[in-house]
Design a protein around this motif. Structure first.
Motif, PDB file in Angstrom:
ATOM      1  N   GLY A   9       0.797  -1.227   0.000  1.00  0.00           N
ATOM      2  CA  GLY A   9       0.000   0.000   0.000  1.00  0.00           C
ATOM      3  C   GLY A   9       0.830   1.277   0.000  1.00  0.00           C
ATOM      4  O   GLY A   9       0.295   2.365   0.162  1.00  0.00           O
ATOM      5  N   GLN A  10       2.148   1.149  -0.197  1.00  0.00           N
ATOM      6  CA  GLN A  10       3.027   2.317  -0.223  1.00  0.00           C
ATOM      7  C   GLN A  10       3.033   2.919  -1.630  1.00  0.00           C
ATOM      8  O   GLN A  10       3.147   2.200  -2.621  1.00  0.00           O
ATOM      9  CB  GLN A  10       4.456   1.918   0.171  1.00  0.00           C
ATOM     10  N   LYS A  11       2.933   4.234  -1.700  1.00  0.00           N
ATOM     11  CA  LYS A  11       2.935   4.910  -2.992  1.00  0.00           C
ATOM     12  C   LYS A  11       4.363   4.972  -3.529  1.00  0.00           C
ATOM     13  O   LYS A  11       5.305   5.171  -2.769  1.00  0.00           O
ATOM     14  CB  LYS A  11       2.354   6.309  -2.854  1.00  0.00           C
ATOM     15  N   GLN A  28       7.790   5.338   2.684  1.00  0.00           N
ATOM     16  CA  GLN A  28       7.584   4.245   3.633  1.00  0.00           C
ATOM     17  C   GLN A  28       7.259   4.817   5.006  1.00  0.00           C
ATOM     18  O   GLN A  28       7.853   5.805   5.425  1.00  0.00           O
ATOM     19  CB  GLN A  28       8.871   3.412   3.719  1.00  0.00           C
ATOM     20  N   ARG A  29       6.340   4.165   5.686  1.00  0.00           N
ATOM     21  CA  ARG A  29       6.009   4.533   7.064  1.00  0.00           C
ATOM     22  C   ARG A  29       6.585   3.474   7.998  1.00  0.00           C
ATOM     23  O   ARG A  29       6.410   2.285   7.752  1.00  0.00           O
ATOM     24  CB  ARG A  29       4.503   4.643   7.234  1.00  0.00           C
ATOM     25  N   ASP A  36      12.574   3.372  13.314  1.00  0.00           N
ATOM     26  CA  ASP A  36      12.353   4.774  12.960  1.00  0.00           C
ATOM     27  C   ASP A  36      13.540   5.585  13.477  1.00  0.00           C
ATOM     28  O   ASP A  36      13.441   6.337  14.440  1.00  0.00           O
ATOM     29  CB  ASP A  36      11.028   5.261  13.557  1.00  0.00           C
ATOM     30  N   TRP A  37      14.680   5.444  12.805  1.00  0.00           N
ATOM     31  CA  TRP A  37      15.936   5.979  13.317  1.00  0.00           C
ATOM     32  C   TRP A  37      15.969   7.496  13.431  1.00  0.00           C
ATOM     33  O   TRP A  37      16.701   8.037  14.251  1.00  0.00           O
ATOM     34  CB  TRP A  37      17.115   5.474  12.476  1.00  0.00           C
ATOM     35  N   SER A  41       8.804   8.845  11.350  1.00  0.00           N
ATOM     36  CA  SER A  41       7.847   7.824  10.890  1.00  0.00           C
ATOM     37  C   SER A  41       7.683   7.734   9.371  1.00  0.00           C
ATOM     38  O   SER A  41       7.207   6.732   8.867  1.00  0.00           O
ATOM     39  CB  SER A  41       6.483   7.964  11.563  1.00  0.00           C
ATOM     40  N   ARG A  42       8.094   8.742   8.605  1.00  0.00           N
ATOM     41  CA  ARG A  42       7.979   8.691   7.133  1.00  0.00           C
ATOM     42  C   ARG A  42       9.347   8.875   6.499  1.00  0.00           C
ATOM     43  O   ARG A  42      10.102   9.774   6.873  1.00  0.00           O
ATOM     44  CB  ARG A  42       7.068   9.817   6.626  1.00  0.00           C
TER      45      ARG A  42
END
Length: 89
Positions: A9-11, A28-29, A36-37, A41-42
């Protein structure tokens, strides 16, 4: 330039950067705090494709610190990268 969705579901946008050589960029989320370095989150990810529709290798990720939509991020990145490299998009 077409924005599509992958199986997660990632664009993403996939384009031919040079004759027969493709790249893919996607947003990517990351919901797992351990992954989530940058704490955002994105992430914008970019990778080569072994052939159209088949990403290969290790993607490079860029944390996204703004509120632009996924579509705006993808279009800006691909157009910007192509303008810098002289690739016709």
């Amino acid at each position: 330039m077409e924005i599509r969705k992958d199986g997660s579901g990632q664009k993403y946008i996939e384009w031919e950067q040079a004759k027969g050589h493709f790249k893919r960029a996607w947003v990517q989320r990351k919901s797992d705090p351990a992954k989530d370095w940058a704490g955002v989150s994105r992430y914008l990810n970019v990778v080569r494709c072994n052939e159209p529709g088949h990403p290969g290798g290790n993607p490079t990720d860029f944390p996204i610190f703004n509120d632009l939509s996924d579509e705006q991020i993808l279009l800006a990145f691909v157009h910007g990268a192509n303008a810098i490299t002289g690739c016709k998009s």
